[in-house]
Design a protein around this motif. Sequence first.
Motif, PDB file in Angstrom:
ATOM      1  N   CYS A  43     -75.709  12.801 107.955  1.00 34.39           N
ATOM      2  CA  CYS A  43     -74.588  12.790 109.160  1.00 34.39           C
ATOM      3  C   CYS A  43     -75.266  12.351 110.209  1.00 34.39           C
ATOM      4  O   CYS A  43     -74.720  11.191 110.995  1.00 34.39           O
ATOM      5  N   CYS A  44     -76.696  12.662 110.402  1.00 34.44           N
ATOM      6  CA  CYS A  44     -77.474  12.081 111.654  1.00 34.44           C
ATOM      7  C   CYS A  44     -77.686  10.612 111.263  1.00 34.44           C
ATOM      8  O   CYS A  44     -77.775   9.784 112.511  1.00 34.44           O
ATOM      9  N   GLN A  47     -74.943   8.817 112.251  1.00 30.36           N
ATOM     10  CA  GLN A  47     -74.596   8.589 113.707  1.00 30.36           C
ATOM     11  C   GLN A  47     -75.502   7.398 114.260  1.00 30.36           C
ATOM     12  O   GLN A  47     -75.162   6.512 115.182  1.00 30.36           O
ATOM     13  N   ASN A  50     -73.912   4.352 113.565  1.00 30.07           N
ATOM     14  CA  ASN A  50     -72.660   4.431 114.595  1.00 30.07           C
ATOM     15  C   ASN A  50     -73.329   3.780 115.774  1.00 30.07           C
ATOM     16  O   ASN A  50     -72.818   2.664 116.244  1.00 30.07           O
ATOM     17  N   ASP A  51     -74.309   4.271 116.184  1.00 28.08           N
ATOM     18  CA  ASP A  51     -74.931   3.711 117.443  1.00 28.08           C
ATOM     19  C   ASP A  51     -75.459   2.297 117.510  1.00 28.08           C
ATOM     20  O   ASP A  51     -75.438   1.494 118.557  1.00 28.08           O
ATOM     21  N   GLU A  54     -72.658   0.160 117.380  1.00 28.74           N
ATOM     22  CA  GLU A  54     -71.826   0.171 118.964  1.00 28.74           C
ATOM     23  C   GLU A  54     -72.668  -0.653 120.089  1.00 28.74           C
ATOM     24  O   GLU A  54     -72.218  -1.451 120.597  1.00 28.74           O
ATOM     25  N   SER A  65     -66.666   1.886 112.907  1.00 30.27           N
ATOM     26  CA  SER A  65     -66.774   2.868 111.685  1.00 30.27           C
ATOM     27  C   SER A  65     -66.645   2.308 110.365  1.00 30.27           C
ATOM     28  O   SER A  65     -67.184   2.955 109.640  1.00 30.27           O
ATOM     29  N   THR A  68     -70.829   1.803 109.837  1.00 32.37           N
ATOM     30  CA  THR A  68     -71.355   3.050 109.341  1.00 32.37           C
ATOM     31  C   THR A  68     -70.859   3.481 107.892  1.00 32.37           C
ATOM     32  O   THR A  68     -71.850   3.613 107.104  1.00 32.37           O
TER      33      THR A  68
END
Lengths: 158, 337
Positions: A43-44, A47, A50-51, A54, A65, A68
């Motif tokens: 999950c990290c 993330q 994701n970052d 973004e 999304s 990711t």
Amino acid sequence: MRTLKQKKTPAQQEYDALVKQVSPKSEVPWSLVKAFVVGGLICCLGQAFNDLGEKVFMLDKKGVSAFTSMALIFLSALFTGLGVYDKLGQFAGAGSIVPITGFANSIVSPAMEFKREGFVLGVGAKMFVVAGPVLVYGITASVLYGVIYFIVQMIMGG
Amino acid sequence: MMDKKRGKQSYVLPDKPRVTAWASMAGKKEAAGPLGATFDETFEDDTLGEKSWERAESKMLEHVVDMALSKAKIFADSVDLFLGGDLLNQIVSAGYTARSLGIPFLGLYGACSTMAESIMLGSMLIDGGFAHNAVCATCSHFSTAERQYRFPLELGSQRTPSAQWTVTGAGATLLTKDTTHPIAVEAATVGSVYDLKQTDANNMGAAMAPAAMMTLKAHLSDMGRKVSDYDLIVTGDLGHVGYDLMKILCEKEGICLDKRYIDCGCEVFDESQDVHAGGSGCGCSACCLNGWLYGRMLSGEVKRMLFMATGALMSPTMSQQGESIPSVAHAVSLEVV
């Protein structure tokens, strides 16, 4: 796995108890720790993608999304192909099954396995042998949820 | 007519058909196990250069039969019968092996009990005067068994602690009438199918242990023997869970199994190999018998051995329909004469 409805005889029940006593059990606390750590790390990683999407690629919310999920699915498929993901699964259990990477693994692994039976009857037919039930009931549940949501909205709105 | 039958389900073989030659072959993981040095051949590549694991499995079976025949210095065309089977649907490994060998073929399905079943039938046919010789062989392959019974290999699922690891291996025994050889098949017990309603396909040892106990009990009572009449009592692939259960079940029946009782599933791998409850599959008892165990008999360490291979007669379809796992064990008594 379903169990038979028919009643077991006393001898069979006695044997069940014996089997339960002799059979080794999963080490639940340690399994939980492993699943938590590995699942958390996946999950990290999600993330981080994701970052990246973004802040670096300047994608909008929908784009982030999708980016990711795609990145995680790609990595899972790659590591399944390299023969690593099954070893991770043996170690982490639910930790590597529950994230989207586990879903990708469940589609890629039968596709690899049944390649020898050809692209139509092998890969095509068997690709969803593991993920199929998740898709069927997942999509059914989402449709049902949609219908209920629609009705509730209609009543509340009207 | 019935003078060879003893008790309910056992048979004596007065002509004592001989084990003339044997051969075994196993994969990389088995080669790394405690019995690694006892196999005739081991291989690194689990496809054996073939296009699929299924083809590799039947190549392996063909190869052990060839090895056994060449050790006995005979050609396939002078063998009367090929008795064999395997775990795959329609026993294809045996069927395709029979196609290349050209030996008259009787296909057997006894799941992992096939090694004992084939030796039992082969020696009965020889003793009955129906054949001069017979080759008995079986095999299993981890990758073919996994895809047929469980999940794709690369799926990241966790194995339960009671699950067993299918042995990639094969073994062949050549039986003949020729009495110059020291190891003889002297008695056999045909197992009845037994089921204590176990449904967990990840705990095969628990499903099969009652069948093994019943066959042992029947053998001892039919033949009027005791455990101490044997130097070694061997079960096929009960694994660590089934081994413990077998001992408990036998004790309840007044049969005390001591150090002379072993299980091939417990012997073929060691604990560091992460195989959980031990080895399984037709190849498990086959590659242990056709090398290590015959070797122990030949060296004089074991004079009389009861070899009981155990089989779980289930299929994924029946398991999914909620059926329990019926099991069988066949016993052959081997002795040095």
